[in-house]
Design a protein around this motif. Structure first.
Motif: not given
Length: 336
Positions: A205-213, A241-245
Motif C-alpha cells: 500500500g501507499m499512504a498520503r502525507c495527510t495520513n502519516f503526518r 511530507c512537511p509539517e504543512s502542505g
C-alpha cells in the motif's frame, strides 16, 4: 460464532476483552448466504478468467494497481457488507461513499473496475455483480503481487444504495488507537487475528502525507530504534511530507519491497517504523499483548501470515448486505 471466543480475554486487559462480549460478532460475517464456488459455472463460466486477464494487464501497467483494487474491496466490505456500494457515484437520489474522509483523494482504481465490468457485460450481460467482480479482482491483485491464493465464493448482489455516514464512521482511520480499531473490526465479525492479518495488506500500500503526518512528527522517534537507518528513513519521510502542505504526497507503507506482497511490513513494525499510527499500534500499544505476538509471528513466518491473511479475506468477503440488491449494468450507477 460465540462472542466470547473472538479474543483471548486472558491476554488482554478487561476493558479490551469486554468489547468482545458487548459487541459480539455479527452473524453475517459467518453466514455464507447464497455464496458458492460454482455460482457462475453455468451462467458465466469465463468470469474469473476475464477478471484475471484484466488484472494482469492492470498490474503489469502499474504495480500500484494491485493495492488499489485490494483497498477498494476492503472499503466496500466494511460499509454495508461486500455489495459494491463503494463504486457508486453521487446522483440526485444517491449520495455515494467516494467523498468519505478515508476515501476522498485516496481510493483509485475505479477505471479498472469499469474496464472489467465492460468485458463481463460483453461476455454475459447482467450476470456478474460488481461486488463479485471486486472480490475476485482483489484476490487476483494479491496473487499477482506475489501473495497467497484463496478460493472466492461468489453470488453477491450489488446494493441499490450507499452510506456516506457509515463510510465516515466504520472505515478505520490511520490515527485510531488499538482499542478503537479492535472494536471496529469486532463489530464486523472480524477478530484480532483477522485484523492483524488484514493490516498486512499494507505491504503493497501507499499512504498520503495527510495520513502519516501526525505519526512522523509525533511518536516515530519514540517507537523506532532511531539508529542511522531509522533517522535516514524519518528524514526522507519528512522531506516528502512537511509539517504543512503537500497533503497528497505519497509514501510506501513498506519501503523495502513496496510492490511485493510479503511479510516485510511486519518487520518494520518490530523496528517501530510503521508509517501509520494505526499500524504501529498493533505492536507498540500497551494493550497489544495479543496483537504484538501476531506481529512477531508474521514477521518471522510468512507461511502463517499468508494462511491467516487468506482466511481473513474469505471471512471478510463473506460479509454480505442483508438487504440484497441487483446485478448492476454499470458499477457506478444503480439500474434504472
Amino acid at each position: 460464532m460465540d462472542a466470547l471466543c473472538c479474543l483471548k480475554a486472558s491476554s488482554l486487559p478487561l476493558a479490551l476483552a469486554a468489547i468482545c462480549i458487548l459487541i459480539g460478532a455479527p452473524a453475517m460475517a459467518e453466514e455464507l448466504s447464497t455464496l458458492s464456488l460454482d455460482y457462475y459455472d453455468k451462467t458465466c463460466p469465463a468470469a474469473q478468467q476475464i477478471v484475471r486477464k484484466e488484472m494482469e494487464c492492470a498490474v503489469r501497467n502499474n504495480p500500484r494497481n494491485a493495492a488499489s483494487i485490494l483497498r477498494l474491496h476492503f472499503h466496500d466490505c466494511i460499509v454495508q457488507g461486500c455489495d459494491g456500494s463503494v463504486l457508486l457515484d453521487d446522483t440526485i437520489t444517491i449520495t455515494g461513499e467516494k467523498t468519505a474522509s478515508q476515501n476522498i483523494n485516496s481510493l483509485i482504481g475505479f477505471e479498472i473496475v469499469d474496464r472489467i465490468k465492460n468485458q463481463l457485460e460483453g461476455e454475459c450481460p447482467g450476470v456478474v455483480s460488481c461486488a463479485d467482480l471486486l472480490a475476485i479482482a482483489a484476490r487476483d491483485a494479491v496473487t499477482l503481487a506475489g501473495g497467497p491464493y484463496w478460493d472466492v465464493l461468489v453470488g453477491r448482489k450489488d446494493s441499490k444504495s450507499a452510506s456516506l455516514e457509515l463510510a465516515n464512521t466504520d472505515i478505520p482511520n490511520p490515527n485510531q488507537n488499538l482499542l478503537t480499531l479492535t472494536s471496529n473490526f469486532l463489530g464486523k465479525g472480524l477478530n484480532v487475528q483477522d485484523m492483524v492479518a488484514l493490516v498486512g495488506s499494507h505491504t503493497i500500500g501507499m499512504a498520503r502525507c495527510t495520513n502519516f503526518r501526525e505519526r512522523i512528527y509525533g511518536d516515530f522517534e519514540a517507537t523506532s530504534h532511531y539508529d542511522l537507518t531509522s533517522k535516514t528513513y524519518l528524514s526522507k519521510l519528512r522531506s516528502i511530507c512537511p509539517e504543512s502542505g503537500h497533503d497528497n504526497s505519497i509514501s510506501a507503507m513498506d519501503y523495502v519491497s513496496p510492490n511485493i506482497f510479503d511479510n516485510i511490513f511486519y518487520e518494520s513494525l518490530l523496528k517501530g517504523e510503521g508509517l501509520l499510527n494505526s499500524d504501529q499500534e498493533m505492536y507498540s500499544s500497551l494493550l497489544g499483548f495479543e496483537t504484538a505476538e501476531l506481529v512477531k509471528l508474521y514477521a518471522a513466518d510468512s507461511i502463517s501470515f499468508f494462511k491467516h491473511f487468506s482466511d481473513a479475506m474469505v471471512k471478510m468477503g463473506n460479509i454480505t448486505n442483508p438487504e440484497g440488491g441487483e446485478i448492476r449494468k454499470n458499477c457506478k450507477f444503480v439500474n434504472t
